[in-house]
Write a protein that holds these residues in place. Structure first.
Motif, mmCIF file in Angstrom:
data_model
loop_
_atom_site.group_PDB
_atom_site.id
_atom_site.type_symbol
_atom_site.label_atom_id
_atom_site.label_comp_id
_atom_site.label_asym_id
_atom_site.label_seq_id
_atom_site.Cartn_x
_atom_site.Cartn_y
_atom_site.Cartn_z
ATOM 1 N N THR A 144 14.948 -24.085 14.448
ATOM 2 C CA THR A 144 13.573 -24.012 13.933
ATOM 3 C C THR A 144 12.654 -23.099 14.755
ATOM 4 O O THR A 144 11.453 -23.301 14.789
ATOM 5 C CB THR A 144 12.927 -25.408 13.770
ATOM 6 N N ASN A 163 12.028 -22.951 17.815
ATOM 7 C CA ASN A 163 11.242 -23.787 18.719
ATOM 8 C C ASN A 163 11.953 -23.857 20.068
ATOM 9 O O ASN A 163 13.172 -24.047 20.115
ATOM 10 C CB ASN A 163 11.096 -25.195 18.115
ATOM 11 N N GLN A 177 1.342 -21.551 22.995
ATOM 12 C CA GLN A 177 2.499 -21.614 22.099
ATOM 13 C C GLN A 177 3.466 -22.721 22.508
ATOM 14 O O GLN A 177 3.994 -23.442 21.646
ATOM 15 C CB GLN A 177 3.215 -20.274 22.070
ATOM 16 N N GLN A 190 4.463 -25.875 20.232
ATOM 17 C CA GLN A 190 5.860 -26.138 19.890
ATOM 18 C C GLN A 190 6.290 -27.526 20.358
ATOM 19 O O GLN A 190 7.054 -28.203 19.661
ATOM 20 C CB GLN A 190 6.767 -25.051 20.481
ATOM 21 N N TRP A 228 7.611 -30.324 17.807
ATOM 22 C CA TRP A 228 8.921 -30.945 18.023
ATOM 23 C C TRP A 228 8.783 -32.466 18.080
ATOM 24 O O TRP A 228 9.574 -33.186 17.470
ATOM 25 C CB TRP A 228 9.539 -30.401 19.310
#
Length: 93
Positions: free
Chosen positions: A39, A41, A70, A74, A78
């Motif tokens: 993903t 991530n 960022q 993320q 998650w």
């Protein structure tokens, strides 16, 4: 990479200079190895990949504040994904 590898630890080991943050290094690793991450991530590091290590210049090209923001986003995404999956599993029972 192995299933026990964490990007934070890898970033600590490969960070070429204290001129850049671990977050900048993590984002540069993600950018250099998009297929190694689920993903897109930083938390989705997949096992079985050989990571390309970005140069100091490539890491510096990512602003430190941007990398920090960022990484935080993320991490939240998650965590929310994990919580959503747990909720889905408990309602299915």
């Amino acid at each position: 990479t192995s299933s026990s590898d964490q990007l934070w630890q890898i970033a600590q080991k490969v960070r070429p200079s204290t001129e850049v943050s671990k977050q900048q290094t993590m984002m540069a690793l993600l950018k250099a190895n998009p297929r190694a991450f689920a993903t897109n991530n930083v938390n989705g590091l997949r096992a079985g990949y050989t990571l390309t290590i970005p140069s100091l210049d490539q890491i510096k090209a990512i602003p430190a504040l941007s990398a920090l923001i960022q990484i935080s986003a993320q991490n939240s995404a998650w965590s929310n994904r994990v919580e959503f999956n747990n909720q889905q599993n408990s309602t299915a029972e």
